[in-house]
Motif scaffolding. Sequence first.
Motif, mmCIF file in Angstrom:
data_model
loop_
_atom_site.group_PDB
_atom_site.id
_atom_site.type_symbol
_atom_site.label_atom_id
_atom_site.label_comp_id
_atom_site.label_asym_id
_atom_site.label_seq_id
_atom_site.Cartn_x
_atom_site.Cartn_y
_atom_site.Cartn_z
ATOM 1 N N SER A 27 -64.310 22.788 -78.361
ATOM 2 C CA SER A 27 -64.747 22.882 -79.761
ATOM 3 C C SER A 27 -64.059 24.036 -80.484
ATOM 4 N N ALA A 28 -63.922 25.176 -79.799
ATOM 5 C CA ALA A 28 -63.372 26.368 -80.444
ATOM 6 C C ALA A 28 -61.857 26.379 -80.492
ATOM 7 N N VAL A 29 -61.210 25.829 -79.453
ATOM 8 C CA VAL A 29 -59.759 25.957 -79.309
ATOM 9 C C VAL A 29 -59.043 24.615 -79.404
ATOM 10 N N GLY A 30 -59.705 23.546 -78.951
ATOM 11 C CA GLY A 30 -59.117 22.219 -79.086
ATOM 12 C C GLY A 30 -58.383 21.713 -77.870
ATOM 13 N N SER A 31 -58.548 22.370 -76.726
ATOM 14 C CA SER A 31 -57.866 21.918 -75.509
ATOM 15 C C SER A 31 -58.800 22.043 -74.324
ATOM 16 N N SER A 32 -58.344 21.559 -73.166
ATOM 17 C CA SER A 32 -59.131 21.617 -71.946
ATOM 18 C C SER A 32 -59.066 23.013 -71.322
ATOM 19 N N ILE A 33 -60.039 23.320 -70.449
ATOM 20 C CA ILE A 33 -60.015 24.593 -69.730
ATOM 21 C C ILE A 33 -59.090 24.547 -68.516
ATOM 22 N N ARG A 34 -58.573 23.386 -68.175
ATOM 23 C CA ARG A 34 -57.676 23.261 -67.015
ATOM 24 C C ARG A 34 -56.475 24.188 -67.178
ATOM 25 N N GLY A 35 -56.195 24.976 -66.137
ATOM 26 C CA GLY A 35 -55.065 25.893 -66.157
ATOM 27 C C GLY A 35 -55.381 27.263 -66.713
ATOM 28 N N LEU A 36 -56.591 27.447 -67.246
ATOM 29 C CA LEU A 36 -56.963 28.744 -67.805
ATOM 30 C C LEU A 36 -57.454 29.689 -66.708
ATOM 31 N N THR A 37 -57.469 30.977 -67.035
ATOM 32 C CA THR A 37 -58.024 31.988 -66.143
ATOM 33 C C THR A 37 -59.412 32.376 -66.627
ATOM 34 N N LEU A 38 -60.384 32.243 -65.726
ATOM 35 C CA LEU A 38 -61.773 32.564 -66.052
ATOM 36 C C LEU A 38 -62.267 33.670 -65.137
ATOM 37 N N LEU A 39 -62.841 34.700 -65.737
ATOM 38 C CA LEU A 39 -63.483 35.785 -64.998
ATOM 39 C C LEU A 39 -64.987 35.585 -65.070
ATOM 40 N N ASP A 40 -65.616 35.479 -63.913
ATOM 41 C CA ASP A 40 -67.053 35.252 -63.821
ATOM 42 C C ASP A 40 -67.722 36.547 -63.362
ATOM 43 N N VAL A 41 -68.411 37.217 -64.285
ATOM 44 C CA VAL A 41 -69.038 38.503 -63.994
ATOM 45 C C VAL A 41 -70.405 38.252 -63.363
ATOM 46 N N GLY A 42 -70.556 38.657 -62.104
ATOM 47 C CA GLY A 42 -71.769 38.351 -61.363
ATOM 48 C C GLY A 42 -71.683 36.968 -60.758
ATOM 49 N N GLY A 43 -70.522 36.615 -60.251
ATOM 50 C CA GLY A 43 -70.261 35.258 -59.782
ATOM 51 C C GLY A 43 -71.044 34.831 -58.564
ATOM 52 N N GLY A 44 -71.604 35.789 -57.825
ATOM 53 C CA GLY A 44 -72.433 35.429 -56.684
ATOM 54 C C GLY A 44 -71.664 34.799 -55.538
ATOM 55 N N PRO A 45 -72.292 33.875 -54.821
ATOM 56 C CA PRO A 45 -71.756 33.415 -53.532
ATOM 57 C C PRO A 45 -70.714 32.304 -53.568
ATOM 58 N N GLY A 46 -70.345 31.774 -54.708
ATOM 59 C CA GLY A 46 -69.251 30.808 -54.729
ATOM 60 C C GLY A 46 -69.562 29.438 -55.271
ATOM 61 N N TYR A 47 -70.794 29.192 -55.707
ATOM 62 C CA TYR A 47 -71.108 27.879 -56.293
ATOM 63 C C TYR A 47 -70.276 27.634 -57.550
ATOM 64 N N PHE A 48 -70.205 28.655 -58.413
ATOM 65 C CA PHE A 48 -69.424 28.515 -59.633
ATOM 66 C C PHE A 48 -67.934 28.452 -59.314
#
Length: 255
Positions: free
Chosen positions: A51-72
């Motif tokens: 919605s904000a950018v107009g493209s897929s998240i595929r190929g992007l870098t995501l930082l998950d703060v408090g990512g926990g044990p690996g489900y995400f």
Amino acid sequence: MAATDLLARRATLSRSLRLLSAFRFEQSDPDRFYGALAADTVAMVEDLWRSAVGSSIRGLTLLDVGGGPGYFASAFTAAGVRYIGVEPDPREMHAASPRTHDPAGTFLRASGTALPIADDSVDICLSSNVAEHVAQPWRLGDEMLRVTRPGGLAVLSYTVWLGPFGGHEMGLTHYLGGYRAAERYTRKHGHRPKNDYGSSLFAVSAADGLRWARGTGALVAAFPRYHPRWAWGLTGVPGVREFLVSNLVLVLQPS
């Protein structure tokens, strides 16, 4: 297109009921609960980004703060995202069963309030249900914005203290007061709650989050994470939102 346009179409009552049903298994079957939450989170981030950018998240870098044990990590890696998880507690990093911990992700042991990440270096910075567990939640938010590149998205979602899930495993006893609820839990179960008020659980309000987000000048959306679209207006009602929003999502886009 507004940042929430695509997500709004998916925010149905059936989705809300499905997630609510999964919450019952947080303690007894964490794979079932966190697996469902991770899948829904990937879909939420995909909708917000499209919605904000107009493209897929595929190929992007995501930082998950408090990512926990690996489900995400498993869910985002399957979606083609370069995943980096930050977790200060080594016990949380190894809490999941081996089949849910995806080695394809990168994991850092660090604090969300002092991220060892360069400025403007990730496309998306996500924090899911972490802010209520740190004493300085908006310092965490500032760090998320610092590492997110201009035009990227920072998505901060947290449990509102006065909502029905604010007490976490202490249940509705948190309405008696956080310290009293923790003492009552300890007497009943013989040990301190994992989410112990004053040390690993704090009273974070919707009003404080909205005040911080608006003050950054980067806020593009705020909505209740698990509610159907027709209930999103609760976010704009002072007082009422503290009890009925339950989990607030703040979406920010640095420029």
